[in-house]
Design a protein around this motif. Sequence first.
Motif, PDB file in Angstrom:
ATOM      1  N   PRO A  38       8.717 -17.796  34.423  1.00 39.90           N
ATOM      2  CA  PRO A  38       8.434 -17.801  32.984  1.00 39.90           C
ATOM      3  C   PRO A  38       9.711 -18.042  32.181  1.00 39.90           C
ATOM      4  O   PRO A  38      10.799 -17.665  32.601  1.00 39.90           O
ATOM      5  N   ASP A  39       9.549 -18.672  31.023  1.00 42.43           N
ATOM      6  CA  ASP A  39      10.689 -18.813  30.111  1.00 42.43           C
ATOM      7  C   ASP A  39      10.569 -17.755  29.012  1.00 42.43           C
ATOM      8  O   ASP A  39       9.696 -16.887  29.066  1.00 42.43           O
ATOM      9  N   GLN A  40      11.437 -17.818  28.025  1.00 41.79           N
ATOM     10  CA  GLN A  40      11.441 -16.809  26.954  1.00 41.79           C
ATOM     11  C   GLN A  40      10.111 -16.750  26.213  1.00 41.79           C
ATOM     12  O   GLN A  40       9.644 -15.679  25.837  1.00 41.79           O
ATOM     13  N   GLY A  41       9.496 -17.907  25.992  1.00 37.31           N
ATOM     14  CA  GLY A  41       8.204 -17.929  25.308  1.00 37.31           C
ATOM     15  C   GLY A  41       7.113 -17.259  26.123  1.00 37.31           C
ATOM     16  O   GLY A  41       6.258 -16.557  25.578  1.00 37.31           O
ATOM     17  N   ASP A  42       7.137 -17.470  27.440  1.00 35.42           N
ATOM     18  CA  ASP A  42       6.149 -16.829  28.309  1.00 35.42           C
ATOM     19  C   ASP A  42       6.336 -15.314  28.314  1.00 35.42           C
ATOM     20  O   ASP A  42       5.360 -14.558  28.269  1.00 35.42           O
ATOM     21  N   VAL A  43       7.583 -14.867  28.358  1.00 37.47           N
ATOM     22  CA  VAL A  43       7.878 -13.441  28.339  1.00 37.47           C
ATOM     23  C   VAL A  43       7.434 -12.842  27.002  1.00 37.47           C
ATOM     24  O   VAL A  43       6.818 -11.769  26.965  1.00 37.47           O
ATOM     25  N   ALA A  44       7.708 -13.539  25.909  1.00 38.42           N
ATOM     26  CA  ALA A  44       7.289 -13.049  24.588  1.00 38.42           C
ATOM     27  C   ALA A  44       5.763 -12.962  24.503  1.00 38.42           C
ATOM     28  O   ALA A  44       5.219 -11.999  23.962  1.00 38.42           O
ATOM     29  N   GLY A  45       5.055 -13.962  25.055  1.00 40.78           N
ATOM     30  CA  GLY A  45       3.595 -13.934  25.057  1.00 40.78           C
ATOM     31  C   GLY A  45       3.055 -12.786  25.886  1.00 40.78           C
ATOM     32  O   GLY A  45       2.099 -12.118  25.492  1.00 40.78           O
ATOM     33  N   ALA A  46       3.673 -12.541  27.045  1.00 39.36           N
ATOM     34  CA  ALA A  46       3.252 -11.418  27.891  1.00 39.36           C
ATOM     35  C   ALA A  46       3.500 -10.091  27.183  1.00 39.36           C
ATOM     36  O   ALA A  46       2.660  -9.185  27.227  1.00 39.36           O
ATOM     37  N   LEU A  74      -0.350 -24.176  40.821  1.00 46.34           N
ATOM     38  CA  LEU A  74       1.008 -23.896  40.366  1.00 46.34           C
ATOM     39  C   LEU A  74       0.988 -23.500  38.890  1.00 46.34           C
ATOM     40  O   LEU A  74       0.447 -24.226  38.053  1.00 46.34           O
ATOM     41  N   VAL A  75       1.573 -22.323  38.562  1.00 47.78           N
ATOM     42  CA  VAL A  75       1.673 -21.879  37.170  1.00 47.78           C
ATOM     43  C   VAL A  75       2.797 -22.670  36.512  1.00 47.78           C
ATOM     44  O   VAL A  75       3.954 -22.590  36.928  1.00 47.78           O
ATOM     45  N   MET A  76       2.434 -23.440  35.474  1.00 47.72           N
ATOM     46  CA  MET A  76       3.388 -24.333  34.810  1.00 47.72           C
ATOM     47  C   MET A  76       3.718 -23.901  33.395  1.00 47.72           C
ATOM     48  O   MET A  76       4.491 -24.555  32.713  1.00 47.72           O
ATOM     49  N   GLY A  77       3.088 -22.839  32.923  1.00 46.93           N
ATOM     50  CA  GLY A  77       3.342 -22.392  31.566  1.00 46.93           C
ATOM     51  C   GLY A  77       2.282 -21.412  31.128  1.00 46.93           C
ATOM     52  O   GLY A  77       1.497 -20.907  31.936  1.00 46.93           O
ATOM     53  N   GLY A  78       2.290 -21.169  29.839  1.00 49.80           N
ATOM     54  CA  GLY A  78       1.341 -20.233  29.278  1.00 49.80           C
ATOM     55  C   GLY A  78       0.812 -20.723  27.960  1.00 49.80           C
ATOM     56  O   GLY A  78       1.389 -21.598  27.317  1.00 49.80           O
ATOM     57  N   LEU A  79      -0.303 -20.177  27.576  1.00 54.07           N
ATOM     58  CA  LEU A  79      -0.874 -20.459  26.272  1.00 54.07           C
ATOM     59  C   LEU A  79      -1.838 -19.339  25.948  1.00 54.07           C
ATOM     60  O   LEU A  79      -2.152 -18.511  26.796  1.00 54.07           O
ATOM     61  N   GLY A  80      -2.253 -19.316  24.725  1.00 55.44           N
ATOM     62  CA  GLY A  80      -3.243 -18.326  24.372  1.00 55.44           C
ATOM     63  C   GLY A  80      -3.211 -17.950  22.917  1.00 55.44           C
ATOM     64  O   GLY A  80      -2.563 -18.596  22.092  1.00 55.44           O
ATOM     65  N   PHE A  81      -3.931 -16.891  22.655  1.00 57.47           N
ATOM     66  CA  PHE A  81      -4.107 -16.384  21.307  1.00 57.47           C
ATOM     67  C   PHE A  81      -3.130 -15.246  21.080  1.00 57.47           C
ATOM     68  O   PHE A  81      -2.834 -14.486  21.988  1.00 57.47           O
ATOM     69  N   HIS A  82      -2.678 -15.113  19.861  1.00 54.26           N
ATOM     70  CA  HIS A  82      -1.761 -14.021  19.528  1.00 54.26           C
ATOM     71  C   HIS A  82      -2.507 -12.727  19.263  1.00 54.26           C
ATOM     72  O   HIS A  82      -1.895 -11.732  18.912  1.00 54.26           O
TER      73      HIS A  82
END
Length: 173
Positions: A38-46, A74-82
């Motif tokens: 995960p990158d910073q955005g993925d960590v912030a989303g989690a 393969l997990v390549m990123g994240g997305l979703g609702f806030h």
Amino acid sequence: MEDLVTARLVLHPMSVVEARQVMAGVPGEGARWAPGYPDQGDVAGARRFLNTCEQSGDPQPFGAYELRRREDDLVMGGLGFHGPADENGGVTIGYGLVPAARGHGYAGEALRALLVFARARGISRVHGDTARENIASQRVMAAAGMRLVAEDERLRYYTIEWTGMPGTTSENA
């Protein structure tokens, strides 16, 4: 909740356990993470997902999703609702891909699926934003039907709105 499946992707609803793994930067048993995830955005989303779970319960279906490639899981990123819809039926979304997955149309495919999913569940408005210099993300949102509604010195803000029932054609009214 079940995975959302597109032609090339699986949008997998993140569990609390998976979110904690993302926060720790350690994949669970059998998980396959692309380099850079995960990158910073993925960590912030989690982190946002876990905070929502602690404060008001699991927000699914309006929570976080892992973006997986169907051919190899393969997990390549994240997305979703806030978070869940606001009092006006609106939600905010975010997404991101590891650098190696960019430029293949995955973000657009995932965003379109998420928009269809939101609308089918009674959402009337979806918001998103992107850095002013992130032209690729701006193109993804525009191609998915979102329109630029505001900007400031850092960000550009996009929205798509629906009136009437799902399946009608009056978008961005």
